[in-house]
Design an enzyme around this catalytic site. Structure first.
Site, PDB file in Angstrom:
ATOM      1  CE  LYS A  13      -2.257  -0.995   3.858  1.00 16.02           C
ATOM      2  NZ  LYS A  13      -1.661  -2.304   4.258  1.00 16.02           N
ATOM      3  NE  ARG A  88      -3.773  -1.170  10.265  1.00 18.52           N
ATOM      4  CZ  ARG A  88      -2.690  -0.607   9.700  1.00 18.52           C
ATOM      5  NH1 ARG A  88      -2.724   0.623   9.266  1.00 18.52           N
ATOM      6  NH2 ARG A  88      -1.596  -1.310   9.559  1.00 18.52           N
ATOM      7  NE  ARG A 127       7.866  -4.031   5.565  1.00 16.00           N
ATOM      8  CZ  ARG A 127       6.604  -3.615   5.469  1.00 16.00           C
ATOM      9  NH1 ARG A 127       6.199  -2.978   4.398  1.00 16.00           N
ATOM     10  NH2 ARG A 127       5.748  -3.849   6.433  1.00 16.00           N
ATOM     11  NE  ARG A 133       6.809  -1.111   9.735  1.00 17.76           N
ATOM     12  CZ  ARG A 133       5.760  -0.860   8.975  1.00 17.76           C
ATOM     13  NH1 ARG A 133       5.930  -0.420   7.740  1.00 17.76           N
ATOM     14  NH2 ARG A 133       4.547  -1.049   9.421  1.00 17.76           N
ATOM     15  NE  ARG A 144       2.358  -4.715  10.998  1.00 19.78           N
ATOM     16  CZ  ARG A 144       3.363  -4.612  10.117  1.00 19.78           C
ATOM     17  NH1 ARG A 144       4.493  -5.271  10.318  1.00 19.78           N
ATOM     18  NH2 ARG A 144       3.228  -3.855   9.065  1.00 19.78           N
TER      19      ARG A 144
HETATM   20  P1  AMP Z   1       1.261   0.641   9.027  1.00 19.49           P
HETATM   21  O1  AMP Z   1       2.522   1.352   8.686  1.00 19.49           O
HETATM   22  O2  AMP Z   1       0.069   1.171   8.296  1.00 19.49           O
HETATM   23  O3  AMP Z   1       1.395  -0.850   8.900  1.00 19.49           O
HETATM   24  O4  AMP Z   1       0.959   0.943  10.571  1.00 19.49           O
HETATM   25  C1  AMP Z   1       1.885   0.579  11.583  1.00 19.49           C
HETATM   26  C2  AMP Z   1       1.161   0.447  12.912  1.00 19.49           C
HETATM   27  O5  AMP Z   1       0.573   1.700  13.269  1.00 19.49           O
HETATM   28  C3  AMP Z   1       0.009  -0.538  12.949  1.00 19.49           C
HETATM   29  O6  AMP Z   1       0.436  -1.883  13.155  1.00 19.49           O
HETATM   30  C4  AMP Z   1      -0.810  -0.002  14.103  1.00 19.49           C
HETATM   31  O7  AMP Z   1      -0.208  -0.292  15.343  1.00 19.49           O
HETATM   32  C5  AMP Z   1      -0.702   1.498  13.894  1.00 19.49           C
HETATM   33  N1  AMP Z   1      -1.747   1.996  12.974  1.00 19.49           N
HETATM   34  C6  AMP Z   1      -1.548   2.580  11.755  1.00 19.49           C
HETATM   35  N2  AMP Z   1      -2.710   2.926  11.197  1.00 19.49           N
HETATM   36  C7  AMP Z   1      -3.677   2.537  12.069  1.00 19.49           C
HETATM   37  C8  AMP Z   1      -5.097   2.600  12.047  1.00 19.49           C
HETATM   38  N3  AMP Z   1      -5.772   3.129  11.005  1.00 19.49           N
HETATM   39  N4  AMP Z   1      -5.767   2.119  13.124  1.00 19.49           N
HETATM   40  C9  AMP Z   1      -5.122   1.604  14.188  1.00 19.49           C
HETATM   41  N5  AMP Z   1      -3.785   1.489  14.264  1.00 19.49           N
HETATM   42  C10 AMP Z   1      -3.058   1.960  13.213  1.00 19.49           C
END
Ligand code: AMP
Length: 199
Positions: A13, A88, A127, A133, A144
């Site tokens: 994404k 989400r 990754r 990360r 996740r």
């Molecule tokens: P991402 O980079 O989008 O995978 O987000 C990394 C982490 O940030 C996720 O595993 C969640 O802990 C938190 N996070 C990001 N976006 C959201 C969201 N829309 N709702 C809840 N937690 C989020």
């Protein structure tokens, strides 16, 4: 046009959102990037979410909804946005619909990147080695994926019912996935024009 890039963690994404932003002059809104920035600058919010993020869990709806609202208020609802990693949960999707409505705009399309779980796990292992990360480690990634299946996948019928869901094969190369997204967006634009003429 406002889009949601939808898919499980590590579906690509972020990569595709950045490409769309560069090539189509859209604004990428990634709640993950915003939260990581908050952590990097050591804000109260950053401290509050650090443990949750490292574990692979979801941050509370209120926090991410407020982050998105702030961005739209600052940048203006007349821009074209790509939502990446948001919404989400169904509560986030409902809040986003209400927010867009309040600002006189809407979500036009949801692009779902389809990638099977075996490929996601392989990608994230690589990754983790390359970028380190923290939440890409195997335990956190399992959480996740579990959160995605439990809390985020229910958004598919939500957007299907609104007639906004477009599937794109996310297993191909970055360029091919990009071409698939562009094709889906051309279809969305054509549909939009038809709707205007019909109305
Ligand atoms: P991402 O980079 O989008 O995978 O987000 C990394 C982490 O940030 C996720 O595993 C969640 O802990 C938190 N996070 C990001 N976006 C959201 C969201 N829309 N709702 C809840 N937690 C989020």
């Amino acid at each position: 046009m406002n889009l949601i890039l939808f898919g499980p963690p590590a579906a690509g994404k972020g990569t595709q959102a950045r490409r769309l932003a560069d090539e189509h002059g859209m604004i990428q809104l990634s709640t993950g990037d915003m939260l990581r920035a908050a952590r990097a600058s050591g804000t109260e919010l950053g401290k509050k979410v650090a443990g949750i993020m490292d574990r692979g869990d979801l941050v509370s709806d209120d926090i991410v909804i407020a982050l998105i609202e702030e961005q739209i208020q600052q940048k203006g609802a007349d821009k074209s946005y790509i939502f990446d990693g948001f919404p989400r949960t169904v509560a986030q999707a409902e809040a986003l619909d209400a927010l867009m409505r309040r600002h006189g705009t809407r979500i036009d399309a949801v692009i779902r990147l389809e990638v099977d779980e075996a490929r996601l796990i392989a990608r994230v292992e690589k990754r983790f080695k390359d970028e380190g990360r923290a939440d890409d480690n195997p335990e956190s990634f399992k959480v996740r994926l579990g959160r995605y299946n439990q809390d985020t996948a229910p958004l598919l019928p939500y957007y299907q019912a609104q007639g906004k869901l477009n599937g794109v094969d996310g297993m191909a190369s970055i360029e091919e996935v990009g071409a698939g997204i562009d094709k889906a967006l051309r279809g969305v634009k054509r549909q939009g024009k038809k709707a205007i003429h019909a109305g």
